[in-house]
Design an enzyme around this catalytic site. Structure first.
Site, short mmCIF file in Angstrom:
data_model
loop_
_atom_site.label_atom_id
_atom_site.label_comp_id
_atom_site.label_asym_id
_atom_site.label_seq_id
_atom_site.Cartn_x
_atom_site.Cartn_y
_atom_site.Cartn_z
N ASN A 433 -1.39 -6.87 -4.02
CA ASN A 433 -0.27 -6.10 -4.54
C ASN A 433 -0.70 -4.67 -4.84
O ASN A 433 -1.58 -4.45 -5.69
CB ASN A 433 0.27 -6.75 -5.81
CG ASN A 433 1.37 -5.91 -6.45
OD1 ASN A 433 2.50 -5.86 -5.96
ND2 ASN A 433 1.04 -5.21 -7.53
N GLU A 434 -0.15 -3.70 -4.12
CA GLU A 434 -0.16 -2.27 -4.43
C GLU A 434 -1.52 -1.58 -4.34
O GLU A 434 -1.65 -0.42 -4.72
CB GLU A 434 0.46 -2.00 -5.81
CG GLU A 434 1.93 -2.35 -5.87
CD GLU A 434 2.63 -1.93 -7.15
OE1 GLU A 434 3.87 -1.89 -7.14
OE2 GLU A 434 1.93 -1.65 -8.16
N ILE A 435 -2.54 -2.26 -3.83
CA ILE A 435 -3.86 -1.62 -3.82
C ILE A 435 -3.96 -0.56 -2.73
O ILE A 435 -4.48 0.54 -2.96
CB ILE A 435 -4.98 -2.67 -3.66
CG1 ILE A 435 -4.89 -3.71 -4.78
CG2 ILE A 435 -6.34 -1.99 -3.67
CD1 ILE A 435 -5.93 -4.82 -4.67
#
Length: 847
Positions: A433-435
């Protein structure tokens, strides 16, 4: 097979430096055990979280004593099996070390043949402090890897963010919706298993080719064998049988049998067909006498799934295709139901999945900062036709990439891929998620500012480690252990090319998008209309839970936005004032705190209505809408639609309206007001659209009707107009345009109300609302003037079929009531309120 399983019933625990043993519950965790023994106050009460941070600095001992039946002790194989140890654990049996664990997400086992005795066995599990275990890793690395949501300061660690070193649920270290409770414990089942001969360790139906005419499958049976023998492997399903002769040799082997089914019943998500499932049975039989050796059953659904990211004239698609059919994904992001996951009963999963189904959803995303969920969750999704987008457990952080860490992740991935791959609901694996967007490797000005903290050499090493993990290790694991399910490296992500276009933005025309301009960027709700990507996998707006939930952590005297408990249960810095800001923008001043709570939910629902319907109006350009978030892990102000205790907020009722199969929605098109219709019904819809211009007292000023035909492939503009043309001189602050679509035959399909001015400018009178019971047990809500956002409340536990709705004279609402069990029930005394009853210059509604 001769086999036996012994489950341990009585456990004790203590801190490693203490001599005082206390009763423990397994599965469980130390925080829950301390609470049950009244050593600590309720972790979710008041601002108790801050006072409980000492728990994760200690080691904790768990112990059970047990006897082993003599016949079990004679079996040639005896193993301790743990489905989950959280997280750093040393296991000993009768004083002999047998196992050391370091990953919460793995299954662990140990051979204890020759160690276990018939009487008075002592099994001890010592959990090492995650804090003391991982601080030296940070010091040894020499750089502070970014970990945006690690609340290290609250944990007494200053700026030392250590969450990235533990293969443990990231949200345990805090998030912007959840508390920091770094747990330890035996969080899933533990047992002693004994067996002889051969044992089926895993049974998987690989789906090689699925069509409506034929399913070509491969049964893969993983067998552990102690003594060689000749056997027959038999696979059966629905009266059909396939067999092959096999030679079983000591060790572990994977045996395969090719299967073919004619006219298979396919698994479909909600709205496209039935979620059909098949039960396959694997049996091992001795070749010489036909005696059974072992057997296993797997229930799965037959389906194909493809993530279509092909280029088109507007960028690149991002659409999931189920059995060859493009699906508009409607749903929400799921987080763990509790800070202490062992405390979640199966009823909580059932309530969530059934709520999603009732609200027209067909997908839930298991977000990467939580955990790989209990099997019951996926079983329910299979049963109810809900697709699952499954993240691996990495979120909003950069992670180590040393050999030991990568090996641990590889074992974790194998364990969870093999455990979950039988579920037809699982249609996508996502690396994190979102890295990718937070680091923003290919855009020097992009991301969250992380890159600037490091030298060029450090940046190169960190990104190289990222690519090893999310572009090599995890996709290979998915291909090896769950073939046929697509993999997406990070969410959000535009495409896989190495350039600035790799990172997802609302105007990118490709990939999936997390749009947070409205909440984090303080943009108005209307900004949702202009920020629509190909798949909206995150967006959200906060509200407070209902007042009874708030009262579990705040006293009457603390019911104000800046009290200590209220701030402790608002994990997004400034979140309460942000809600107030938007409330002042769109509404008049609430008269008191209960009115503020109610209006915060209305505000959240209005924001999400803008988003959900903008996404659906953009079909097929946009093919997914997953709001943040479905549920809560504790009682708090958050982005959820259902609070910690299962109460539906206004958002959840709005999702039920905005995600219905056929939608009418007012928007903007080419500088004009527009009425859109969109349906997800296969084959489309034919019906009759009626438009009525009504004053707030119910007087009808204009009516028009037209026949419509909708194609399921996209959105249709049924009407484009200027407000003043429809009003014809009627005051804009006193009229509403009501659109209703009925199917051929008269069945209602959809409804939409268009107000010509914002709520704050509407000329609203105090309504006299009546709620009357009908003979069939339903309830009718009527009013003598427009009543905005009528909220019903029942004396008994349960909820109404609809709530937070508008009522006009001549347009009453009919609702039913279901008790806590989900069955029809009597609500007891009903009370209600509306927007007109909650303003600072208004009087509260009646009951």
């Amino acid at each position: 097979m001769t086999a036996s399983v012994l489950r341990f019933r009585q456990w004790m625990f203590k801190s490693s430096g203490s001599d005082e043993w206390m009763p423990a519950v397994v599965p469980g965790c130390v925080h829950a055990d301390l609470l049950r023994n009244r050593v600590i106050a309720d972790p979710f009460g008041s601002d108790n979280e801050r006072e409980l941070q000492w728990i994760d600095k200690l080691d904790w001992d768990y112990e059970t004593r047990f006897d082993v039946p003599a016949e079990m002790l004679l079996l040639p194989s005896l193993e301790l099996e743990f489905d989950g140890l959280d997280t750093y654990a040393d296991v000993s049996l009768n004083g002999r070390p047998v196992l050391s664990a370091d990953n919460m997400f793995r299954r662990w086992s140990a051979d204890v043949k020759g160690i276990a005795a018939e009487k008075d066995n002592v099994l001890r599990v010592v959990f090492r402090s995650p804090v003391r275990e991982d601080l030296p890793k940070l010091q040894a690395l020499g750089i502070a890897l970014p970990a945006a949501n690690d609340q290290s300061e609250l944990g007494g660690l200053g700026d030392d963010k250590i969450s990235v070193f533990a293969r443990k649920a990231p949200y345990h270290y805090g998030w912007d919706w959840g508390p920091r409770f770094v747990t330890s414990g035996i969080w899933r089942e533990a047992r002693l298993a004994g067996w002889r001969g051969s044992r089926i360790a895993d049974f998987f139906i690989r789906q090689d080719e699925i069509t409506a005419q034929t399913a070509r499958l491969t049964a893969q049976v993983e067998v552990r064998t102690l003594a060689a023998c000749a056997a027959v492997l038999r696979i059966s399903e629905g009266g059909r049988r396939w067999e092959r002769q096999v030679e079983l040799r000591p060790g572990t082997d994977v045996l395969s049998v090719e299967l073919e089914l004619e006219q298979p019943r396919l698994w479909w998500c909600r709205g496209l067909g039935k979620p059909e499932r098949h039960a396959f049975k694997a049996e091992l039989l001795r070749l010489d006498d036909g005696e059974p050796i072992d057997e296993a059953t797997v229930v799965t659904g037959l389906r194909t799934v493809r993530l279509n990211t092909e280029r088109d004239e507007r960028g690149s698609r991002f659409v999931l295709e189920l059995n060859g059919v493009p699906v508009f994904a409607k749903g929400a992001n799921h987080i763990p139901h509790d800070s202490f996951p062992s405390e979640v009963p199966v009823e909580k999963y059932r309530a969530e999945v059934e709520a999603a189904a009732e609200c027209g959803m067909n997908m839930l995303r298991v977000w990467g900062g939580g955990l790989y969920e209990d099997s019951a969750f996926y079983d329910l999704c299979d049963e109810h036709g809900l697709m699952v987008w499954q993240d691996f457990m990495f979120a909003c952080s950069m992670y180590p990439s040393d050999d030991a860490f990568l090996a641990s992740v590889a074992a974790e991935a194998e364990d969870n891929l093999k455990r979950l791959r039988r579920h037809p609901s699982l249609v996508l694996w996502c690396g994190n998620n979102e890295i990718d967007s937070a680091w923003s490797q290919y855009d020097e000005q992009g991301g969250w500012g992380w890159k600037g903290r490091f030298s060029a050499e450090q940046r190169s090493a960190i990104w190289s480690g990222y690519e090893k993990l999310f572009h090599v290790l995890l996709p290979r694991a998915v291909e090896a252990f769950s073939p046929g399910v697509p993999y997406w490296p990070s969410s959000p992500l535009a495409r896989l090319s190495g350039d600035a276009g790799q990172h997802g933005h609302a105007d990118a025309g490709e990939g999936d998008v997390h749009y947070w301009g409205v909440w984090h960027g303080m943009e108005p709700f209307e900004a949702f209309r202009g920020n629509v990507g190909r798949f909206m996998s995150e967006y959200g707006f906060q509200s407070f839970p209902q007042l009874s939930t708030i009262r579990t952590y705040a006293e009457e005297s603390e019911l104000e936005l800046e009290s200590r408990p209220m701030l402790a249960h608002q994990k997004h810095g400034g979140g309460n004032q942000r809600i107030r800001h938007f409330m002042n923008l769109y509404m008049s001043e609430p008269k008191d705190f209960p009115s503020f709570v109610y209006r915060s939910q209305v505000l959240q629902a209005e924001a999400m209505k803008e988003a959900m319907e903008a996404h659906r109006r953009a079909k097929p350009y946009c093919m997914g809408s997953l709001y943040w978030q479905m549920n809560d892990c504790w009682p708090a102000a958050s982005w959820s639609g259902i609070d910690y205790f299962g109460h539906w907020k206004a958002l959840q009722y709005q999702a039920k309206r905005s995600f219905r199969e056929t939608l009418l929605s007012f928007g903007d098109s080419g500088g004009l007001r527009s009425l859109h219709a969109v349906t997800d019904r296969p084959g489309g819809v034919r019906g009759r659209l009626t438009l009525r211009l009504l004053e707030f007292d119910g007087t009808e000023r204009r009516r028009e009707a037209m026949e419509v035909r909708l194609d399921e492939a996209g959105s249709s503009v049924l009407l484009a107009f200027r407000d003043e043309d429809w009003l014809g001189g009627l005051p804009a602050d006193s009229a509403v345009l009501v659109a209703a679509l009925e199917e051929d035959g008269g069945a209602p399909l959809a409804e939409a109300w268009h107000y010509f001015v914002p709520l704050k400018q509407q000329r609203l009178e105090r309504p006299r609302i009546a709620v009357t019971e009908a003979e069939d047990g339903s309830w009718t809500v009527s009013s003598d003037t427009l009543a905005r956002q009528v909220r019903l409340a029942a004396e008994q536990a349960g909820r109404f079929s609809d709530n937070f709705f508008d009522v006009l004279p001549g347009l009453p609402r009919t609702v039913s009531f279901h008790g806590a069990s989900g069955q029809p029930a009597r609500p007891g005394r009903i009370s209600w309120m509306s927007m007109q009853d909650t303003g600072a210059d208004r009087i509260e509604g009646g009951s």
